[in-house]
Design a protein around this motif. Structure first.
Motif, short mmCIF file in Angstrom:
data_model
loop_
_atom_site.label_atom_id
_atom_site.label_comp_id
_atom_site.label_asym_id
_atom_site.label_seq_id
_atom_site.Cartn_x
_atom_site.Cartn_y
_atom_site.Cartn_z
N ASP A 42 0.82 -1.22 0.00
CA ASP A 42 0.00 0.00 0.00
C ASP A 42 0.85 1.26 0.00
OD1 ASP A 42 -2.36 -1.43 -0.02
OD2 ASP A 42 -2.56 -1.44 2.17
N SER A 43 2.16 1.11 0.12
CA SER A 43 3.06 2.26 0.15
C SER A 43 3.65 2.51 -1.24
CB SER A 43 4.21 2.02 1.14
OG SER A 43 3.72 1.79 2.44
N ASP A 44 3.91 3.76 -1.54
CA ASP A 44 4.53 4.11 -2.80
C ASP A 44 5.99 3.65 -2.77
OD1 ASP A 44 6.29 5.99 -4.50
OD2 ASP A 44 4.30 6.41 -5.25
N PRO A 45 6.41 2.80 -3.72
CA PRO A 45 7.78 2.26 -3.65
C PRO A 45 8.86 3.33 -3.80
CG PRO A 45 6.70 1.67 -5.72
CD PRO A 45 5.65 2.24 -4.84
N ARG A 50 13.15 6.56 -1.13
CA ARG A 50 13.73 7.79 -0.58
C ARG A 50 13.89 7.70 0.93
NH1 ARG A 50 10.99 10.19 -5.12
NH2 ARG A 50 8.96 10.17 -4.08
N ALA A 51 12.86 7.15 1.60
CA ALA A 51 12.94 7.02 3.06
C ALA A 51 14.03 6.04 3.47
CB ALA A 51 11.59 6.56 3.60
N ARG A 52 14.16 4.96 2.73
CA ARG A 52 15.17 3.97 3.04
C ARG A 52 16.57 4.56 2.94
NH1 ARG A 52 18.54 1.24 0.33
NH2 ARG A 52 17.70 1.82 -1.70
N ARG A 53 16.79 5.30 1.87
CA ARG A 53 18.11 5.90 1.67
C ARG A 53 18.39 6.96 2.72
NH1 ARG A 53 18.03 6.54 -4.98
NH2 ARG A 53 18.61 4.36 -5.43
N ALA A 54 17.39 7.77 3.03
CA ALA A 54 17.59 8.82 4.03
C ALA A 54 17.85 8.24 5.42
CB ALA A 54 16.37 9.74 4.07
N ALA A 55 17.17 7.13 5.72
CA ALA A 55 17.34 6.51 7.03
C ALA A 55 18.60 5.67 7.11
CB ALA A 55 16.12 5.64 7.36
N GLY A 56 19.12 5.26 5.96
CA GLY A 56 20.33 4.45 5.94
C GLY A 56 20.09 3.01 6.34
N LEU A 92 4.57 -9.32 -8.48
CA LEU A 92 4.39 -8.01 -7.86
C LEU A 92 5.45 -7.79 -6.79
CD1 LEU A 92 2.82 -5.40 -7.25
CD2 LEU A 92 1.33 -6.76 -5.75
N ALA A 93 5.70 -8.81 -5.96
CA ALA A 93 6.70 -8.67 -4.89
C ALA A 93 8.07 -8.37 -5.47
CB ALA A 93 6.74 -9.95 -4.06
N VAL A 94 8.45 -9.08 -6.51
CA VAL A 94 9.76 -8.86 -7.12
C VAL A 94 9.86 -7.46 -7.71
CG1 VAL A 94 11.28 -9.57 -9.01
CG2 VAL A 94 10.19 -11.30 -7.57
N GLN A 95 8.86 -7.05 -8.44
CA GLN A 95 8.89 -5.72 -9.04
C GLN A 95 8.89 -4.63 -7.98
OE1 GLN A 95 9.54 -5.11 -12.25
NE2 GLN A 95 9.74 -7.35 -12.32
N TYR A 96 8.15 -4.85 -6.92
CA TYR A 96 8.09 -3.87 -5.84
C TYR A 96 9.47 -3.70 -5.21
CZ TYR A 96 5.83 -1.17 -2.18
OH TYR A 96 5.46 -0.16 -1.35
N VAL A 97 10.12 -4.82 -4.97
CA VAL A 97 11.46 -4.76 -4.38
C VAL A 97 12.41 -4.00 -5.30
CG1 VAL A 97 13.47 -6.16 -3.79
CG2 VAL A 97 11.21 -6.84 -2.99
N LEU A 98 12.35 -4.29 -6.57
CA LEU A 98 13.25 -3.62 -7.51
C LEU A 98 12.98 -2.12 -7.56
CD1 LEU A 98 13.20 -6.20 -10.46
CD2 LEU A 98 14.98 -5.87 -8.74
N MET A 99 11.72 -1.72 -7.43
CA MET A 99 11.39 -0.30 -7.47
C MET A 99 11.84 0.44 -6.22
SD MET A 99 7.70 0.08 -9.39
CE MET A 99 6.84 -1.17 -8.43
N THR A 100 11.96 -0.28 -5.10
CA THR A 100 12.43 0.39 -3.88
C THR A 100 13.93 0.57 -3.86
OG1 THR A 100 12.57 -1.69 -2.64
CG2 THR A 100 10.49 -0.47 -2.52
N GLY A 101 14.61 0.06 -4.89
CA GLY A 101 16.05 0.28 -5.00
C GLY A 101 16.86 -0.51 -4.01
N ARG A 102 16.61 -1.81 -3.91
CA ARG A 102 17.33 -2.63 -2.95
C ARG A 102 18.82 -2.62 -3.23
NH1 ARG A 102 18.70 -8.20 -4.46
NH2 ARG A 102 18.40 -8.42 -6.68
#
Length: 282
Positions: A42-45, A50-56, A92-102
């Protein structure tokens, strides 16, 4: 002997914060460098990226979509007739992960699902196992292309999910042996294992070569590992460390009480140069 690595389950922790991006920052402030979650769909990837990178922090584990929760789904991997839905959810799970920039190798929990309502587990077991093996084989091929690992997790059927198909490490081990795919591994949640089988020391030793991820919570309340209960986490975590476990330990528990995250901050503290660990709240 490498120290254990901990990750915060942001579906269970910091839930005063409605936004998963905020929870990533809260986890980082609590000392975590990695997080896991059940469902982030439900979250925008891009916002999560951006949040992941900012939080480290790194996202190291998510679940496949559960299906229709309102209609009683809790995963689709072993559910006959839902093979196409499982495959769409995996994609969907795979694409979502890729969009979050793992950045780190990621694990996806391939949820088995429930025995259909009104069905006798023993009568439908063979068909459900066959469907599960077929779906896991498909998932192994999809995930290998992206360098990802799939996980299967036994969930206890005595308290938490009476109809869940996969409910013991022994059953999971047999399925993994039949499957024969190196990138599909076992997810050990000590809460579920203790309720279903106990004998944790020997089960950890026996199945450690198969284990790709660990989750922790106290029994029976599923609260913080340092809360009152059946399990001695100094001993259990020390055992994992001594045996050379190299994956993450996911903190998936129900915090006692309410309040802002700083009142229930969690940290993993190593006692000097010993192998004993204490997971605590402050």
């Amino acid at each position: 002997m490498a120290p254990l690595r901990f990750c915060a389950n942001v579906s269970w922790l910091f839930t005063e914060l409605p936004d998963f991006g905020q929870r990533l920052h809260a986890a980082a402030a609590a000392g975590f460098r990695a997080v896991e979650a059940a469902w982030l769909y439900d979250s925008d990837p891009l916002e999560l990226q951006r949040a992941r990178r900012a939080a480290g922090v790194e996202v190291v584990l998510i679940n496949t979509p559960p299906g229709d929760l309102d209609r009683g789904d809790l995963g689709l991997g072993a559910v006959p007739g839902r093979e196409a839905d499982f495959r769409r959810g995996l994609d969907l799970a795979v694409q979502y992960v890729l969009m979050t920039g793992r950045r780190s190798p990621l694990r996806i929990h391939l949820m088995a699902g429930r025995v259909p309502a009104g069905s006798d587990r023993t009568l439908v077991y063979r068909d459900m196992e066959a469907v599960f093996l077929q779906n896991l084989s498909y998932a192994a091929d999809v995930l290998s292309k992206e360098g990802m690992t799939g996980l299967i997790e036994p969930i206890n059927t005595r308290i938490t999910e009476p109809r869940y198909f996969l409910d013991s490490p022994h059953q999971a081990s047999e399925i993994l042996e039949k499957l024969g795919k190196e990138n599909i591994r076992l997810q050990m949640d000590v809460f579920h294992w203790q309720i279903m089988d106990g004998n944790l020391t020997e089960n950890i030793r026996k199945y450690l070569p198969l284990i790709g991820h660990v989750q922790i919570a106290q029994v029976p309340g599923r609260n913080e590992p340092d809360s009152d209960g059946e399990l001695d986490f100094r001993y259990l975590l020390g055992t994992l460390e001594r045996l050379g476990y190299r994956g993450y330990v996911g903190c998936e528990y129900k915090p006692r009480g309410q309040g802002p995250p700083r009142t229930r901050r969690m940290s993993a503290v190593r006692r000097g140069n010993s192998s004993r660990w204490l997971v605590r709240t402050t």
